[in-house]
Scaffold this motif. Structure first.
Motif, PDB file in Angstrom:
ATOM      1  N   TRP A  49       0.729  -1.290  -0.054  1.00 30.70           N
ATOM      2  CA  TRP A  49       0.159  -0.099  -0.317  1.00 30.70           C
ATOM      3  C   TRP A  49       0.879   1.073   0.175  1.00 30.70           C
ATOM      4  N   LEU A  50       1.795   1.455   0.995  1.00 31.22           N
ATOM      5  CA  LEU A  50       2.583   2.623   0.981  1.00 31.22           C
ATOM      6  C   LEU A  50       3.482   2.747  -0.335  1.00 31.22           C
ATOM      7  N   ASN A  51       4.068   1.484  -0.913  1.00 29.21           N
ATOM      8  CA  ASN A  51       4.751   1.624  -2.073  1.00 29.21           C
ATOM      9  C   ASN A  51       3.844   2.283  -3.265  1.00 29.21           C
ATOM     10  N   GLY A  52       2.510   1.771  -3.367  1.00 32.37           N
ATOM     11  CA  GLY A  52       1.677   2.392  -4.390  1.00 32.37           C
ATOM     12  C   GLY A  52       1.237   3.807  -4.077  1.00 32.37           C
ATOM     13  N   VAL A  53       1.206   4.464  -2.863  1.00 32.89           N
ATOM     14  CA  VAL A  53       1.038   5.635  -2.316  1.00 32.89           C
ATOM     15  C   VAL A  53       2.183   6.382  -2.848  1.00 32.89           C
ATOM     16  N   SER A  54       3.591   5.967  -2.548  1.00 32.37           N
ATOM     17  CA  SER A  54       4.575   6.735  -2.700  1.00 32.37           C
ATOM     18  C   SER A  54       5.216   6.846  -4.330  1.00 32.37           C
ATOM     19  N   ARG A  55       4.905   5.653  -4.827  1.00 33.44           N
ATOM     20  CA  ARG A  55       5.105   5.692  -6.276  1.00 33.44           C
ATOM     21  C   ARG A  55       4.120   6.547  -7.054  1.00 33.44           C
ATOM     22  N   ALA A  56       2.739   6.919  -6.786  1.00 32.93           N
ATOM     23  CA  ALA A  56       1.948   7.617  -7.310  1.00 32.93           C
ATOM     24  C   ALA A  56       2.494   9.038  -7.035  1.00 32.93           C
ATOM     25  N   PHE A  57       2.882   9.283  -5.703  1.00 30.56           N
ATOM     26  CA  PHE A  57       3.210  10.823  -5.466  1.00 30.56           C
ATOM     27  C   PHE A  57       4.625  10.750  -6.360  1.00 30.56           C
ATOM     28  N   TYR A  58       5.495  10.150  -6.541  1.00 35.37           N
ATOM     29  CA  TYR A  58       6.506  10.394  -7.200  1.00 35.37           C
ATOM     30  C   TYR A  58       6.238  10.895  -8.739  1.00 35.37           C
ATOM     31  N   LEU A  59       5.514   9.993  -9.153  1.00 38.91           N
ATOM     32  CA  LEU A  59       5.042  10.174 -10.730  1.00 38.91           C
ATOM     33  C   LEU A  59       4.270  11.388 -10.685  1.00 38.91           C
ATOM     34  N   LYS A  60       3.441  11.528  -9.999  1.00 39.47           N
ATOM     35  CA  LYS A  60       2.432  12.919 -10.087  1.00 39.47           C
ATOM     36  C   LYS A  60       3.195  14.061  -9.607  1.00 39.47           C
ATOM     37  N   SER A  61       4.370  14.032  -8.795  1.00 42.55           N
ATOM     38  CA  SER A  61       5.161  15.513  -8.560  1.00 42.55           C
ATOM     39  C   SER A  61       5.589  15.951  -9.586  1.00 42.55           C
ATOM     40  N   PHE A  62       6.122  14.970 -10.429  1.00 37.31           N
ATOM     41  CA  PHE A  62       6.928  15.595 -11.498  1.00 37.31           C
ATOM     42  C   PHE A  62       6.071  16.565 -12.435  1.00 37.31           C
ATOM     43  N   VAL A  63       4.639  16.072 -12.466  1.00 35.96           N
ATOM     44  CA  VAL A  63       3.785  16.810 -13.372  1.00 35.96           C
ATOM     45  C   VAL A  63       3.119  18.226 -12.785  1.00 35.96           C
ATOM     46  N   TYR A  64       2.760  17.850 -11.158  1.00 36.84           N
ATOM     47  CA  TYR A  64       1.803  18.870 -10.794  1.00 36.84           C
ATOM     48  C   TYR A  64       2.661  19.690  -9.611  1.00 36.84           C
ATOM     49  N   ALA A  65       3.797  18.957  -8.940  1.00 38.17           N
ATOM     50  CA  ALA A  65       4.553  19.572  -7.940  1.00 38.17           C
ATOM     51  C   ALA A  65       5.781  19.376  -7.800  1.00 38.17           C
TER      52      ALA A  65
END
Length: 395
Positions: A49-65
């Motif tokens: 679960w934590l891996n999925g959340v962290s990975r989503a943040f990692y990918l989305k952060s490049f675009v949005y933050a």
């Protein structure tokens, strides 16, 4: 030495580079007849679960933050494993990690991703298991450092200086380069590649790669500006970003100068026929380009490790960077001038170490050879209070 050693490579799906490095090392082991190689996304195994959340943040952060990601990266870059946050990161999921390791029963552990719970377990075990770490960027972050590390394999001499300043013993550091897959060490037949991908022999192609997930700022503006002001054609790699690929296909469906691709394993072929690579500053992608002597322009480096990669390599004149479309056009013009192109090729050649995987595997196998085989009982409780000297010179 165990005549048939078990090798565990700890990798990750964060980005694409960690997995590619693991694949290159695994290829090298198997070429030596070492077949029991297990590549495991250990963080995903112990914390799905934590891996999925962290990975989503990692990918989305490049675009949005991207600035937020860069702030977090820079704030934690100097941390040490004995800091509270460092201890937390490296001890998360130890119980589950121990179960995974007891099932695999490795003779050696190699990290291509800085989740070092295995190192933490090794430190706490009475039997010291060889643990190696392979850095996948051209800049050092504190997450890679752990006192129970037999040896670090790093890409540049400048990182060695940073590691020495962090207290790592010089004998525990090898400047090996970043491992890349065998495909990037060969020169494909140009005519065959052009036929395969339906490209023209008399045209200059810019290979535009936004990474495995198609993350790159202002791709549309880049295409428009370069197409208007130059005679270059584009090969655009959208990675796994299907939305980006479909959008660009709709826009350029009738434009013969733009060739849109999704994820492909033929990047080495496309590099071999391209004029330059326009990309984000992922360490592995840059290393692959260096091996093929393909000049690189990094467009608007993203905060974090990619900005570090871009700064380090541009200082050594091994890549160009561009922060806007005007600078991009200038860099393309320079690469068309032979003395400029020859200079950047010289610097790429100086950095490139195409035998990196072989060197790493040599040292790992030698470390196994010097030890008795503990396969099957490495993580069992044993008596004894002695502690072997580790990579940092501590006891």
């Amino acid at each position: 030495m165990n005549p048939d050693p078990v090798v565990l490579i700890v990798s990750s799906a964060f980005g694409d580079g960690h997995a590619k490095v693991a694949q290159a090392i695994e290829q090298s082991f198997k070429s030596r007849g070492v077949d029991r190689v297990h590549t495991v996304d250990l963080f995903a195994e112990v914390h799905p679960w934590l891996n999925g959340v962290s990975r989503a943040f990692y990918l989305k952060s490049f675009v949005y933050a991207p600035n937020l990601y860069g702030l977090i990266y820079n704030a934690t870059s100097g941390m040490k494993p004995d800091y509270p946050f460092g201890r937390l990161l490296h001890s998360m999921g130890k119980r589950k990690a121990k179960e995974v390791l007891e099932e695999i029963r490795p003779d050696v552990i190699i990290h291509t991703f800085p989740y070092l719970a295995a190192s933490q377990l090794g430190r706490e075990s009475a039997i010291q298991l060889p643990v190696f770490t392979v850095l996948t960027d051209y800049v050092l972050h504190g997450r890679w450092i752990h006192p129970h590390t037999t040896k670090y394999f790093i890409p540049l001499e400048s990182i060695k200086e940073a590691m020495l300043s962090s207290g790592v013993d010089e004998q525990a550091i090898t400047v090996s380069g970043i491992p890349i897959r065998e495909a990037f060490m060969r020169s494909p037949d140009r005519a065959e590649v052009l036929r395969k991908h339906r490209l023209k022999d008399n045209q200059r192609y810019i290979l535009l790669a936004g990474g495995a997930y198609g993350v790159m700022a202002r791709i549309r503006n880049i295409l428009k500006s370069v197409l208007v002001h130059t005679d270059f054609d584009f090969i655009v790699l959208c990675g796994n970003n299907d939305r980006l690929r479909e959008s660009l296909e709709d826009t350029y469906r009738d434009n013969s100068r733009v060739h849109i691709l999704g994820y492909t394993d033929d990047v080495h072929e496309l590099m071999s026929i391209s004029f330059c690579l326009l990309t984000k500053a992922g360490g592995v992608t840059l290393t692959e380009a260096f091996a093929m002597l393909l000049p690189v322009i990094v467009y608007r480096p993203l905060p974090g490790q990619e900005a570090g990669n871009a700064e380090s390599l541009s200082m050594q004149k091994a890549i160009y960077t561009a922060c806007n479309e005007r600078e991009l056009l200038d860099r393309l013009r320079r690469l068309g001038i032979q003395p400029f192109r020859e200079e950047i090729e010289r610097q790429m050649k100086a950095i490139s170490r195409t035998e990196s995987s072989s060197r790493i595997v040599d040292e790992v196998l030698n470390a196994i050879k010097e030890r008795p085989s503990y396969a099957g009982r490495i993580f069992k409780k044993t008596e004894g209070k002695g502690k072997a000297k580790n990579a940092h010179g501590y006891r």
